[in-house]
Design a protein around this motif. Structure first.
Motif, short mmCIF file in Angstrom:
data_model
loop_
_atom_site.label_atom_id
_atom_site.label_comp_id
_atom_site.label_asym_id
_atom_site.label_seq_id
_atom_site.Cartn_x
_atom_site.Cartn_y
_atom_site.Cartn_z
N SER A 1 7.83 3.61 1.52
CA SER A 1 7.48 3.96 2.90
C SER A 1 7.01 5.42 2.99
CB SER A 1 8.67 3.73 3.84
OG SER A 1 9.79 4.51 3.43
N ASP A 2 7.65 6.31 2.25
CA ASP A 2 7.24 7.72 2.24
C ASP A 2 5.87 7.88 1.59
OD1 ASP A 2 9.53 8.57 3.52
OD2 ASP A 2 10.59 9.08 1.67
N ILE A 3 5.64 7.16 0.50
CA ILE A 3 4.35 7.21 -0.18
C ILE A 3 3.23 6.74 0.76
CG2 ILE A 3 2.96 6.18 -2.02
CD1 ILE A 3 4.87 8.25 -3.09
N LEU A 4 3.48 5.63 1.46
CA LEU A 4 2.46 5.10 2.37
C LEU A 4 2.18 6.07 3.51
CD1 LEU A 4 3.58 1.36 2.49
CD2 LEU A 4 1.50 2.26 1.44
N ASP A 5 3.22 6.68 4.05
CA ASP A 5 3.01 7.63 5.14
C ASP A 5 2.25 8.87 4.67
OD1 ASP A 5 4.08 6.15 7.20
OD2 ASP A 5 6.07 7.05 7.07
N ALA A 6 2.61 9.37 3.49
CA ALA A 6 1.88 10.52 2.94
C ALA A 6 0.43 10.15 2.68
CB ALA A 6 2.55 11.01 1.65
N LEU B 1 -3.78 -2.81 0.82
CA LEU B 1 -3.44 -3.64 1.99
C LEU B 1 -2.25 -3.05 2.72
CD1 LEU B 1 -4.04 -6.13 3.64
CD2 LEU B 1 -2.65 -7.47 2.05
N ALA B 2 -1.23 -2.63 1.97
CA ALA B 2 -0.05 -2.02 2.60
C ALA B 2 -0.43 -0.72 3.31
CB ALA B 2 1.02 -1.74 1.54
N LEU B 3 -1.29 0.08 2.68
CA LEU B 3 -1.73 1.34 3.28
C LEU B 3 -2.47 1.08 4.59
CD1 LEU B 3 -2.22 4.52 2.75
CD2 LEU B 3 -4.51 3.76 2.06
N GLU B 4 -3.40 0.13 4.58
CA GLU B 4 -4.21 -0.10 5.77
C GLU B 4 -3.40 -0.74 6.90
OE1 GLU B 4 -7.76 -2.04 4.32
OE2 GLU B 4 -8.52 -0.14 3.49
N ARG B 5 -2.41 -1.53 6.55
CA ARG B 5 -1.49 -2.03 7.59
C ARG B 5 -0.70 -0.88 8.19
NH1 ARG B 5 1.04 -7.56 4.82
NH2 ARG B 5 -0.86 -8.85 5.02
N ARG B 6 -0.28 0.04 7.33
CA ARG B 6 0.48 1.20 7.81
C ARG B 6 -0.41 2.08 8.70
NH1 ARG B 6 6.01 1.73 6.71
NH2 ARG B 6 6.63 3.92 6.60
N MET C 1 -2.29 -11.54 1.82
CA MET C 1 -1.41 -11.24 0.69
C MET C 1 -0.03 -10.84 1.20
SD MET C 1 -1.79 -8.21 -2.18
CE MET C 1 -3.33 -8.81 -2.82
N ASN C 2 0.99 -11.41 0.60
CA ASN C 2 2.36 -11.02 0.92
C ASN C 2 2.74 -9.84 0.03
OD1 ASN C 2 4.97 -11.02 1.90
ND2 ASN C 2 5.68 -12.51 0.39
#
Length: 318
Positions: free
Chosen positions: A72-77, A22-27, A1-2
């Motif tokens: 980006s901040d949401i994903l890091d948190a 997907l974005a979370l797990e990549r992060r 998924m893009n």
């Protein structure tokens, strides 16, 4: 998924969650790149715990509560919170705690890597969680608030306290002025609710929510946490290990709402807590659609369907 910003904020809840996950797990994978000198076995244990298939409910709550903040901040948190959660599961499964062999459908960390490596992996994950928050791009005042929220969730009135009570019970001085049901609710809040509260709190900090909305979201998370723990306790007595993704029968002899009230009354209390959580969500004046969708994914559909016919004689008091 893009993954695109449009997908992360899609009106289709399933697509939005899939893109976020997907974005979370990549992060998370980028945060788990081993630093120079890190033991391969220790990193494998830590990475295996954090990347194992989980609900990702806590990071998604950060995402929902933090609507409008930098992705980006949401994903890091979310990564930091999931690391703390995964560490707590490693410790919870140890032979000196619940002595569970199965977690998230696979061997528990201490079974796969040994107790020493499992404990060290849990410490490493919690340590790294604070490192992630310290390196976030948001302003310093918000970073301080995020660290405080995470510290409170872990500390002596949070996860470690709940685990102590769960394993060793309440000392006489800890029982003063409380009933058995009060003490069960306290353990449930400390073991389960605190990370859900931390999730909405961290999202609210990043989004800059006012005091009133933050209070309503905290109440939502507190009631959701209590309901989630009751549902988990129900699963311990009504499901197989294959259905549950972890060992069952581990609550035998423990003080739980299911043990105290029986399955039917515990179920009704769970449903009432979910209803009360919905009232707090309405009061928070947020787009409740994705929140309700998430609840539907986390809780059994049969349990939610029972809301229609469940008697109201076990209402939860304020």
């Amino acid at each position: 998924m893009n993954i695109t910003p449009d997908l992360l904020h899609s009106g289709c809840h399933a697509e939005r969650f899939a893109a976020f996950r997907l974005a979370l797990e990549r992060r998370m994978q980028t945060h788990m790149v081993p630093p120079a000198g890190a033991p391969a076995r220790l990193m494998a244990a830590s990475t295996g715990a954090i990347m194992a298939s989980g609900k990702r409910m806590r990071p998604f709550l950060v995402h929902l509560a933090g609507a409008g903040a930098e992705d980006s901040d949401i994903l890091d948190a979310g990564c930091a919170l999931e690391m703390v959660h995964s560490a707590s599961l490693i410790l919870d499964d140890l032979p000196c705690m619940d002595d569970a062999a199965l977690r998230r459908g696979q061997a528990a960390s201490h079974v796969a890597y040994g107790e020493a490596t499992a404990i060290l992996g849990a410490v490493g994950l919690m340590n790294h969680a604070f490192g992630i928050v310290a390196g976030m791009g948001t302003d310093s005042a918000r970073r301080v608030d995020l660290v405080a929220a995470l510290s409170h969730a872990i500390g002596w009135a949070g996860l470690v306290a709940g685990q102590e009570y769960d394993v060793n019970g309440f000392a006489p001085e800890d029982r003063v002025g409380s009933t058995v049901l009060d003490r069960i609710a306290r353990v449930n809040r400390m073991k389960t609710g605190v990370l859900l509260v931390a999730a909405v709190e961290m999202g609210s900090i990043l989004a800059g929510h006012g005091i009133a909305r933050r209070q309503h979201l905290r109440r939502f998370a507190e009631d959701l946490g209590q309901a989630f723990q009751i549902a988990d306790d129900l699963g311990d007595v009504t499901k197989t290990a294959e259905e549950f993704g972890k060992d069952v029968g581990k609550d035998e002899g423990k003080a739980t709402l299911v043990a105290e009230l029986g399955t039917d009354r515990a179920l009704r209390r769970c449903l009432d807590l979910l209803l009360r959580a919905q009232h707090s969500l309405d009061a928070a004046d947020v787009d409740s659609g994705p929140w309700q969708w998430m609840i539907g994914q986390v809780f059994d559909r049969d349990l939610l369907a029972a809301r229609v016919s469940a008697p109201r004689d076990e209402r939860v008091t304020q």
